[in-house]
Design a protein around this motif. Structure first.
Motif, PDB file in Angstrom:
ATOM      1  N   ARG A  91      30.572  52.023  86.653  1.00 17.52           N
ATOM      2  CA  ARG A  91      30.860  51.348  87.304  1.00 17.52           C
ATOM      3  C   ARG A  91      30.112  50.425  88.446  1.00 17.52           C
ATOM      4  O   ARG A  91      30.330  49.064  88.943  1.00 17.52           O
ATOM      5  CB  ARG A  91      31.470  52.308  88.255  1.00 17.52           C
ATOM      6  N   ASP A  92      28.756  51.407  88.755  1.00 15.56           N
ATOM      7  CA  ASP A  92      28.195  50.775  89.085  1.00 15.56           C
ATOM      8  C   ASP A  92      26.622  49.554  89.042  1.00 15.56           C
ATOM      9  O   ASP A  92      26.208  48.942  89.379  1.00 15.56           O
ATOM     10  CB  ASP A  92      26.502  51.998  89.643  1.00 15.56           C
ATOM     11  N   GLU A 106      41.730  38.857  94.126  1.00 17.07           N
ATOM     12  CA  GLU A 106      40.919  39.847  94.149  1.00 17.07           C
ATOM     13  C   GLU A 106      41.024  40.978  92.938  1.00 17.07           C
ATOM     14  O   GLU A 106      40.084  41.390  93.165  1.00 17.07           O
ATOM     15  CB  GLU A 106      43.388  40.824  94.598  1.00 17.07           C
ATOM     16  N   ASN A 107      41.584  40.763  91.713  1.00 17.95           N
ATOM     17  CA  ASN A 107      41.337  41.097  90.097  1.00 17.95           C
ATOM     18  C   ASN A 107      39.520  40.964  90.612  1.00 17.95           C
ATOM     19  O   ASN A 107      38.910  42.371  90.238  1.00 17.95           O
ATOM     20  CB  ASN A 107      42.048  40.509  89.395  1.00 17.95           C
ATOM     21  N   ALA A 108      39.207  39.144  91.248  1.00 18.31           N
ATOM     22  CA  ALA A 108      38.028  39.899  90.864  1.00 18.31           C
ATOM     23  C   ALA A 108      36.855  39.910  91.468  1.00 18.31           C
ATOM     24  O   ALA A 108      35.674  40.771  90.863  1.00 18.31           O
ATOM     25  CB  ALA A 108      37.360  37.765  91.011  1.00 18.31           C
ATOM     26  N   ALA A 109      37.919  40.386  92.987  1.00 20.38           N
ATOM     27  CA  ALA A 109      36.787  41.419  94.210  1.00 20.38           C
ATOM     28  C   ALA A 109      36.544  42.538  93.469  1.00 20.38           C
ATOM     29  O   ALA A 109      36.048  42.617  93.938  1.00 20.38           O
ATOM     30  CB  ALA A 109      37.498  40.579  95.334  1.00 20.38           C
ATOM     31  N   LEU A 110      37.764  42.814  92.885  1.00 16.04           N
ATOM     32  CA  LEU A 110      38.287  44.393  92.978  1.00 16.04           C
ATOM     33  C   LEU A 110      36.871  45.568  92.172  1.00 16.04           C
ATOM     34  O   LEU A 110      36.689  46.290  93.205  1.00 16.04           O
ATOM     35  CB  LEU A 110      39.057  44.639  92.215  1.00 16.04           C
ATOM     36  N   PRO A 111      36.090  44.973  91.951  1.00 12.99           N
ATOM     37  CA  PRO A 111      35.034  46.352  91.450  1.00 12.99           C
ATOM     38  C   PRO A 111      33.800  46.063  92.567  1.00 12.99           C
ATOM     39  O   PRO A 111      33.098  46.991  92.887  1.00 12.99           O
ATOM     40  CB  PRO A 111      34.037  45.371  90.237  1.00 12.99           C
ATOM     41  N   LEU A 112      33.648  44.436  93.397  1.00  9.51           N
ATOM     42  CA  LEU A 112      32.610  45.344  94.841  1.00  9.51           C
ATOM     43  C   LEU A 112      33.375  45.864  95.629  1.00  9.51           C
ATOM     44  O   LEU A 112      32.991  46.478  96.672  1.00  9.51           O
ATOM     45  CB  LEU A 112      33.245  43.521  94.995  1.00  9.51           C
ATOM     46  N   MET A 113      34.963  45.614  95.510  1.00 12.08           N
ATOM     47  CA  MET A 113      35.448  46.236  96.203  1.00 12.08           C
ATOM     48  C   MET A 113      35.284  48.187  95.934  1.00 12.08           C
ATOM     49  O   MET A 113      35.403  48.669  96.508  1.00 12.08           O
ATOM     50  CB  MET A 113      37.396  46.214  97.128  1.00 12.08           C
ATOM     51  N   VAL A 139      34.509  36.050  99.265  1.00 16.92           N
ATOM     52  CA  VAL A 139      33.703  35.065  99.052  1.00 16.92           C
ATOM     53  C   VAL A 139      32.751  35.013  97.435  1.00 16.92           C
ATOM     54  O   VAL A 139      32.764  34.202  97.219  1.00 16.92           O
ATOM     55  CB  VAL A 139      32.457  35.418  99.800  1.00 16.92           C
ATOM     56  N   ALA A 140      32.706  36.689  97.266  1.00 19.44           N
ATOM     57  CA  ALA A 140      31.634  36.319  96.120  1.00 19.44           C
ATOM     58  C   ALA A 140      33.049  35.539  94.869  1.00 19.44           C
ATOM     59  O   ALA A 140      32.057  35.921  94.115  1.00 19.44           O
ATOM     60  CB  ALA A 140      31.270  37.732  95.190  1.00 19.44           C
ATOM     61  N   LEU A 147      31.422  39.079  86.465  1.00 16.89           N
ATOM     62  CA  LEU A 147      29.846  38.435  86.769  1.00 16.89           C
ATOM     63  C   LEU A 147      30.334  37.959  88.347  1.00 16.89           C
ATOM     64  O   LEU A 147      29.274  39.011  88.921  1.00 16.89           O
ATOM     65  CB  LEU A 147      29.794  37.103  86.623  1.00 16.89           C
ATOM     66  N   ALA A 148      31.132  38.561  89.579  1.00 16.64           N
ATOM     67  CA  ALA A 148      30.262  39.252  90.183  1.00 16.64           C
ATOM     68  C   ALA A 148      30.017  40.340  91.630  1.00 16.64           C
ATOM     69  O   ALA A 148      29.204  39.911  92.200  1.00 16.64           O
ATOM     70  CB  ALA A 148      32.229  38.659  91.492  1.00 16.64           C
ATOM     71  N   PRO A 149      30.352  41.232  90.646  1.00 16.26           N
ATOM     72  CA  PRO A 149      29.148  42.598  91.097  1.00 16.26           C
ATOM     73  C   PRO A 149      28.378  42.201  90.514  1.00 16.26           C
ATOM     74  O   PRO A 149      26.660  43.011  91.432  1.00 16.26           O
ATOM     75  CB  PRO A 149      29.635  43.474  90.265  1.00 16.26           C
TER      76      PRO A 149
END
Length: 246
Positions: free
Chosen positions: A87-88, A107-114, A125-126, A161-163
């Motif tokens: 996860r991290d 929202e799917n792309a941002a999910l790991p960041l959240m 934004v990311a 890639l986002a995270p």
């Protein structure tokens, strides 16, 4: 137990794995992946590429052999610790996109960041930045069912890639894409990874995709093999070979 060199972000030694049905998956694999490089694992279907990525990423427990990540012995970690590591620190791209149908593309792309504790605005934004890079920014508000397969795969790549993971594992990441799109998407992925210091471990059977990597290893039946490049035959040799085959 000897820790790997400091410049190796991933390190495996004498890695063996058998599938639950008893069939062999890996037979004594040893390798090292350096910080920030794009490392390709090649071989035909069934050669052990996916199994190797599963073991290196902690997705499956290693019973025989060693796997290290930044001097942490992954092979000794329990299920909860391996889950936190994935996860991290790790990202993953499957051969086919697996998206949450109730969430739209961003929202799917941002999910790991959240899930890592980022606020919704910062995560959005990311996510939008990566969707734009992968040419699906205009589809950011669409849910997966409204996207084509290739678009869903681009969203899955943006999500990985986002995270900015330490290591991105990519298992045939361009499989759902048309051939004309594959090199473009992989170049975007590898260029972005290098600019952000992300190590990429890429499994592929496509030599054109493997050519984008810094280094490659080839597998066959769960073992590392060396590819022998024979010199091209001369015209005289070619005629001789033809006459012998008649």
């Amino acid at each position: 137990m000897e820790a790997p060199p400091d410049n190796d972000v991933l390190w495996a030694r004498s890695l063996h794995f058998r599938h639950p049905d008893g069939s062999p998956g890996l037979a004594g694999i040893s390798l090292e992946v350096r910080q920030g490089e794009v490392f390709a694992v090649t071989g035909p279907r069934g050669s052990g590429k996916t199994t190797l990525l599963h073991c290196l990423s902690g997705l499956v427990p290693v019973r025989n052999g060693e796997v290290w990540f930044n001097s942490v012995p992954v092979h000794t970690l329990g299920p909860a610790a391996r889950e936190r590591l994935r996860r991290d620190r790790f990202g993953w791209i499957d051969p086919a996109p697996v998206l949450i149908p109730e969430l739209n593309a961003w929202e799917n792309a941002a999910l790991p960041l959240m899930l890592r504790g980022f606020g919704r605005r910062r995560a959005k934004v990311a996510a939008l930045e990566w969707l734009e890079r992968l040419d699906v920014g205009d589809r950011s508000r669409c849910r997966p069912r409204a996207l084509h397969q290739a678009e869903r795969q681009r969203v899955a790549i943006a999500r990985a890639l986002a995270p900015a993971p330490s290591v991105l594992f990519a298992d045939e990441p361009t499989a759902p894409l048309h051939r004309a799109d594959r090199t473009h998407v992989l170049r975007t992925l590898t260029t972005a990874a290098r600019s952000h210091g992300i190590t990429v471990v890429l499994a592929t059977a496509d030599p054109d995709i493997a050519a984008l990597a810094d280094r490659t290893v080839a597998l066959l039946d769960g073992r590392r093999v060396r590819t022998l490049h024979l010199p091209a035959a001369t015209e005289t040799e070619g005629r001789a070979a033809c006459s012998l085959s008649v």
